[in-house]
Design a protein around this motif. Sequence first.
Motif, PDB file in Angstrom:
ATOM      1  N   UNK A 419      53.218  44.411  37.910  1.00  0.00           N
ATOM      2  CA  UNK A 419      51.838  43.919  37.940  1.00  0.00           C
ATOM      3  C   UNK A 419      50.985  44.828  38.802  1.00  0.00           C
ATOM      4  N   UNK A 420      49.816  45.021  38.305  1.00  0.00           N
ATOM      5  CA  UNK A 420      48.874  45.812  39.089  1.00  0.00           C
ATOM      6  C   UNK A 420      48.266  44.940  40.171  1.00  0.00           C
ATOM      7  N   UNK A 421      47.544  45.579  41.020  1.00  0.00           N
ATOM      8  CA  UNK A 421      46.899  44.818  42.069  1.00  0.00           C
ATOM      9  C   UNK A 421      45.931  43.798  41.468  1.00  0.00           C
ATOM     10  N   UNK A 422      45.218  44.278  40.433  1.00  0.00           N
ATOM     11  CA  UNK A 422      44.278  43.350  39.805  1.00  0.00           C
ATOM     12  C   UNK A 422      45.010  42.196  39.132  1.00  0.00           C
ATOM     13  N   UNK A 423      46.189  42.482  38.636  1.00  0.00           N
ATOM     14  CA  UNK A 423      46.971  41.391  38.053  1.00  0.00           C
ATOM     15  C   UNK A 423      47.289  40.357  39.131  1.00  0.00           C
ATOM     16  N   UNK A 424      47.646  40.878  40.257  1.00  0.00           N
ATOM     17  CA  UNK A 424      47.939  39.960  41.346  1.00  0.00           C
ATOM     18  C   UNK A 424      46.706  39.191  41.755  1.00  0.00           C
ATOM     19  N   UNK A 425      45.648  39.870  41.822  1.00  0.00           N
ATOM     20  CA  UNK A 425      44.416  39.179  42.225  1.00  0.00           C
ATOM     21  C   UNK A 425      44.055  38.108  41.193  1.00  0.00           C
ATOM     22  N   UNK A 426      44.180  38.504  39.955  1.00  0.00           N
ATOM     23  CA  UNK A 426      43.845  37.547  38.901  1.00  0.00           C
ATOM     24  C   UNK A 426      44.749  36.320  38.982  1.00  0.00           C
ATOM     25  N   UNK A 427      46.015  36.613  39.238  1.00  0.00           N
ATOM     26  CA  UNK A 427      46.924  35.479  39.351  1.00  0.00           C
ATOM     27  C   UNK A 427      46.574  34.617  40.561  1.00  0.00           C
ATOM     28  N   UNK A 428      46.236  35.302  41.632  1.00  0.00           N
ATOM     29  CA  UNK A 428      45.901  34.547  42.833  1.00  0.00           C
ATOM     30  C   UNK A 428      44.662  33.707  42.626  1.00  0.00           C
ATOM     31  N   UNK A 429      43.768  34.238  41.843  1.00  0.00           N
ATOM     32  CA  UNK A 429      42.521  33.500  41.623  1.00  0.00           C
ATOM     33  C   UNK A 429      42.624  32.552  40.436  1.00  0.00           C
ATOM     34  N   UNK A 430      43.820  32.467  39.907  1.00  0.00           N
ATOM     35  CA  UNK A 430      44.043  31.541  38.794  1.00  0.00           C
ATOM     36  C   UNK A 430      43.122  31.859  37.619  1.00  0.00           C
ATOM     37  N   UNK A 431      43.014  33.065  37.316  1.00  0.00           N
ATOM     38  CA  UNK A 431      42.217  33.465  36.147  1.00  0.00           C
ATOM     39  C   UNK A 431      42.997  33.036  34.914  1.00  0.00           C
ATOM     40  N   UNK A 432      42.362  32.298  34.040  1.00  0.00           N
ATOM     41  CA  UNK A 432      43.115  31.692  32.937  1.00  0.00           C
ATOM     42  C   UNK A 432      43.365  32.607  31.753  1.00  0.00           C
TER      43      UNK A 432
END
Length: 580
Positions: A419-432
């Motif tokens: 996962x990229x950093x943005x993937x992590x961020x997206x996951x952290x932010x619960x991006x659906x």
Amino acid sequence: QDIDLIDILWRQDIDLGAGREIFDYSHRQKEQDVDKELQDGVEQEDTWPGEGEEVLARNLLVDGETGESFPAQVPGGENQTALSLELCLRLLEATCPFGENAEFPADISSLTEAVPSESEPPGLQNNLLSPLLTGTESPFDLEQQWQDLMSIMEMQAMEVNTSTNEILYNNPPGDPLSTNYSLAPNTPINQNVSLHQASLGGCSQDFSLFSPEVESLPVASSSTLPPLVPSNSTSLNSTFGSTNLSGLFFPPQLNGTANDTAGPELPDPLGGLLDEAMLDEISLMDLAIEEGFNSVQASQLKEEFDSDSGLSLDSSHSPSSLSSSEGSSSSSSSSSSSASSSASSSFSEEGAVGYSSDSETLDLEEVEGAVGYQPEYSKFCRMSYQDPSQLSCLPYLEHVGHNHTYNMAPSALDSDKQMSRDEHRARAMKIPFTNDKIINLPVEEFNELLSKYQLSEAQLSLIRDIRRRGKNKMAAQNCRKRKLDTILNLKRDVEDLQRDKARLLREKVEFLRSLRQMKQKVQSLYQEVFGRLRDENGQPYSPSQYALQYAGDGSVLLIPRTLADQQARRQERKPKDRRK
DNA sequence: CAGCTATGTCATAGT
DNA sequence: GTACTATGACATAGC
């Protein structure tokens, strides 16, 4: 001086051994052939068919006391020397390798400008040697020669010359161009000297310049040629004023110890001046230049390329091969086109994206605990400039090994590693939805997607950052690939130019060799003509005291050496003045 | 550990 | 003005 000599030869259709193709700039020998010829060295000089054609005799009038030459009628003609230009012509014919079809399309006077007028230490030079042929060219003149030669080629392209045969053989005997062959009345030159037979005898293909046959020719016999007659009125000034043949053929400084006669005692007229070593010298020099370019400049270029932006010239070092160059553009276009084809609705983006990276400042520590999120790797795939064909199937691999997962468990690390950093961020932010969608959906679909969810401002901001960064990442990849392609193309261009340069250098060597051959033949002719001249006593003229001079109108004069030297000096000054 | 490469990211200009 | 692209510059990971 050289110019006029050649000019005369030119007018008389004297083939100097260089075929038209030699001067045809468009005539390109295959490179390997040229290389072969360069190795072969001497070529095709001894197979020249002589042509028996009508030739014109010319007379030479030189004032032996004053050195002046003029066409005046000399009563009795006792002091005249019949000098047959036929000798010259036949000699030239005998030395012409290209026969009647040989044309000399370039203005020969211009051609000879490409011939350097060099001087040589007096001691090294035979008295009979023409400066035209003397010595080795200064290397510094070579480039100039080359440029001159090129200009000749251009002239040649524009100028379709009248056949020199016409000029030579169709000229009426009284034509000023062809009969300015005069001797000064006061010159004690035996008019009965006829070189006609001698010339005929010497015209075999392998004639020897100073064979006993030739030398034993009857000197006082009645001439088979027209005796020297005053040439027409144009002679005095036009023939004398234009060119100093002696300066052309004789070095300004005569070797006083040299033979005083132009007889058989003459040393090898060509001496060391015309040996192949000269050509080799030029060739070597050119090749050295070429080599220098290839090794030094090429390495320099490579250095520059290699040091630039950390990019390597070597395609093998490049992550993308040339063949994949089109892939990058097609990859971006295909991805966008396929995405846009599915665009169905249009949304207006609300608010500016605002490149604030605040969303990015979300500490990854906040994310690190997020596990269990499985991004849809296969649905949307980012572009890969490395292999466009893998556009839609590559998982997130770009940060393999970049451990931003911190304190995650090893199992989670394995799955999360990709996962990229943005993937992590997206996951952290619960991006659906997936980052692929965020990045690759057309703006209409993207906005439609956003509208389907109730998202916080932080989420929306992160989504837009992810989209921006994702697109920019692809753009950067494409940009870098384009840069690499550009560098590779430039490298190819450099190689092409190097090849062109090498080819041009080889051609230059060929041209220079041709020029040298011509000069050699002219020199031989001069020696032959001069060596057969006899004074009233049947004695040959001393090359230290007399010289032949060509006038611009085609006449040939025998003038005292002192005068010849004078004129030679005068001629030397002219070009310098012109340069000023 | 320095140097290099690859890649991501940002800022910015241009479309 | 927005969205997107291109690209130089910088940062960083990995070798």
